[in-house]
Design a protein around this motif. Structure first.
Motif, PDB file in Angstrom:
ATOM      1  N   LEU A 160     -69.305  43.832 -92.964  1.00 53.79           N
ATOM      2  CA  LEU A 160     -70.188  42.861 -91.981  1.00 53.79           C
ATOM      3  C   LEU A 160     -69.320  41.534 -91.822  1.00 53.79           C
ATOM      4  O   LEU A 160     -69.442  40.978 -90.666  1.00 53.79           O
ATOM      5  CB  LEU A 160     -71.371  42.761 -92.553  1.00 53.79           C
ATOM      6  CG  LEU A 160     -72.410  43.819 -92.211  1.00 53.79           C
ATOM      7  CD1 LEU A 160     -73.816  43.608 -93.018  1.00 53.79           C
ATOM      8  CD2 LEU A 160     -72.752  44.189 -90.827  1.00 53.79           C
TER       9      LEU A 160
ATOM     10  N   LEU B  87     -66.520  42.227 -89.648  1.00 54.40           N
ATOM     11  CA  LEU B  87     -66.772  42.339 -88.024  1.00 54.40           C
ATOM     12  C   LEU B  87     -67.152  41.073 -87.506  1.00 54.40           C
ATOM     13  O   LEU B  87     -66.930  40.896 -86.480  1.00 54.40           O
ATOM     14  CB  LEU B  87     -68.003  43.480 -88.051  1.00 54.40           C
ATOM     15  CG  LEU B  87     -67.638  44.846 -88.364  1.00 54.40           C
ATOM     16  CD1 LEU B  87     -69.000  45.685 -88.484  1.00 54.40           C
ATOM     17  CD2 LEU B  87     -66.835  45.437 -87.222  1.00 54.40           C
ATOM     18  N   ARG B  88     -67.963  40.309 -88.361  1.00 56.57           N
ATOM     19  CA  ARG B  88     -68.143  39.046 -87.866  1.00 56.57           C
ATOM     20  C   ARG B  88     -66.856  38.187 -87.411  1.00 56.57           C
ATOM     21  O   ARG B  88     -66.713  37.626 -86.405  1.00 56.57           O
ATOM     22  CB  ARG B  88     -68.857  38.054 -88.893  1.00 56.57           C
ATOM     23  CG  ARG B  88     -68.987  36.689 -88.498  1.00 56.57           C
ATOM     24  CD  ARG B  88     -69.134  35.869 -89.597  1.00 56.57           C
ATOM     25  NE  ARG B  88     -67.841  35.590 -90.602  1.00 56.57           N
ATOM     26  CZ  ARG B  88     -68.063  35.150 -91.695  1.00 56.57           C
ATOM     27  NH1 ARG B  88     -68.988  34.779 -92.298  1.00 56.57           N
ATOM     28  NH2 ARG B  88     -66.599  35.254 -92.503  1.00 56.57           N
TER      29      ARG B  88
ATOM     30  N   TRP C 106     -72.270  44.461 -81.296  1.00 57.05           N
ATOM     31  CA  TRP C 106     -72.468  42.994 -81.183  1.00 57.05           C
ATOM     32  C   TRP C 106     -73.912  42.691 -81.181  1.00 57.05           C
ATOM     33  O   TRP C 106     -74.372  41.683 -81.730  1.00 57.05           O
ATOM     34  CB  TRP C 106     -71.974  42.519 -79.887  1.00 57.05           C
ATOM     35  CG  TRP C 106     -72.002  41.106 -79.624  1.00 57.05           C
ATOM     36  CD1 TRP C 106     -71.324  40.067 -80.447  1.00 57.05           C
ATOM     37  CD2 TRP C 106     -72.662  40.406 -78.639  1.00 57.05           C
ATOM     38  NE1 TRP C 106     -71.715  38.672 -79.889  1.00 57.05           N
ATOM     39  CE2 TRP C 106     -72.441  38.975 -78.629  1.00 57.05           C
ATOM     40  CE3 TRP C 106     -73.477  40.889 -77.420  1.00 57.05           C
ATOM     41  CZ2 TRP C 106     -72.843  38.136 -78.011  1.00 57.05           C
ATOM     42  CZ3 TRP C 106     -73.976  39.885 -76.616  1.00 57.05           C
ATOM     43  CH2 TRP C 106     -73.667  38.433 -76.787  1.00 57.05           C
TER      44      TRP C 106
ATOM     45  N   LEU D 281     -75.357  42.309 -84.824  1.00 58.40           N
ATOM     46  CA  LEU D 281     -74.553  41.111 -85.520  1.00 58.40           C
ATOM     47  C   LEU D 281     -75.242  40.111 -84.892  1.00 58.40           C
ATOM     48  O   LEU D 281     -75.491  38.974 -85.854  1.00 58.40           O
ATOM     49  CB  LEU D 281     -73.125  41.121 -85.430  1.00 58.40           C
ATOM     50  CG  LEU D 281     -72.251  41.784 -86.664  1.00 58.40           C
ATOM     51  CD1 LEU D 281     -72.703  43.139 -86.596  1.00 58.40           C
ATOM     52  CD2 LEU D 281     -70.753  41.083 -86.724  1.00 58.40           C
TER      53      LEU D 281
ATOM     54  N   LEU E   4     -78.558  39.551 -86.817  1.00 61.02           N
ATOM     55  CA  LEU E   4     -78.404  39.204 -87.940  1.00 61.02           C
ATOM     56  C   LEU E   4     -78.155  37.754 -87.855  1.00 61.02           C
ATOM     57  O   LEU E   4     -78.531  36.730 -88.889  1.00 61.02           O
ATOM     58  CB  LEU E   4     -77.273  40.035 -88.711  1.00 61.02           C
ATOM     59  CG  LEU E   4     -77.438  41.150 -89.221  1.00 61.02           C
ATOM     60  CD1 LEU E   4     -76.251  41.834 -89.715  1.00 61.02           C
ATOM     61  CD2 LEU E   4     -78.638  41.341 -90.132  1.00 61.02           C
ATOM     62  N   VAL E   5     -77.289  37.143 -86.895  1.00 58.67           N
ATOM     63  CA  VAL E   5     -77.083  35.741 -86.829  1.00 58.67           C
ATOM     64  C   VAL E   5     -78.387  34.932 -86.566  1.00 58.67           C
ATOM     65  O   VAL E   5     -78.706  34.096 -87.292  1.00 58.67           O
ATOM     66  CB  VAL E   5     -75.954  35.454 -85.730  1.00 58.67           C
ATOM     67  CG1 VAL E   5     -76.159  33.988 -85.348  1.00 58.67           C
ATOM     68  CG2 VAL E   5     -74.554  35.902 -86.056  1.00 58.67           C
TER      69      VAL E   5
END
Length: 152
Positions: free
Chosen positions: A26, A29-30, A90, A93, A96-97
């Motif tokens: 992860l 990927l970020r 995207w 993520l 999650l952000v």
């Protein structure tokens, strides 16, 4: 007892976790969404062991999430770029952000994701807070947030 993998489970979440559920994956990927491309840059930013990084990058390439592009022949060195399959992660993520910004980032978001065109922040619906445009990964850019400055 929890198995080490999710084989035998007919579940899209379990299948996705098999590909991207490991913590280093992860974070790779970020960084890929933050336009990090080269092995050395991933390694420096993450502080991850080279063998672990190599394994995770290869897993993402094998899954079609990243594509390795040769940029130097001797020795062979690759840039790692998101494929469309990777770009399609995207929204995951970003969810999650936004969750982390709300529940974990005590001093504010360490990174804010902004619309490249107008500088508005990307909201939880992937819309620009300033101009209202629906956004994709290609429309967004990371910038240092107040949580990053507070930690410095």
């Amino acid at each position: 007892m929890l198995n080490r993998d999710y084989s035998g489970q007919n579940c899209s979440i379990a299948g996705t976790l098999e590909l991207i559920g490991e913590r280093w994956t992860l974070l790779i990927l970020r960084d890929a969404f933050h336009r990090v491309r080269r092995f050395e840059d991933f390694q420096r930013r993450l502080g991850i062991a080279r063998n672990v990084l190599s394994n995770r990058l290869q897993t993402l390439v094998d899954a079609g999430i990243l594509e390795g592009r040769l940029y130097q022949q001797h020795p062979a060195r690759y840039e790692y770029r998101l494929t469309q399959k990777g770009i399609d992660l995207w929204p995951v993520l970003m969810a999650l952000v936004h969750w982390g910004d709300k529940y974990v980032a005590e001093n504010g978001p360490p990174v804010v994701i902004e619309h490249k065109d107008c500088g508005g922040r990307v909201d939880e619906h992937l819309m620009c807070e300033r101009c209202g445009k629906p956004l994709t990964a290609r429309d967004a850019i990371p910038r240092e947030g107040p949580g990053q400055r507070a930690a410095a």
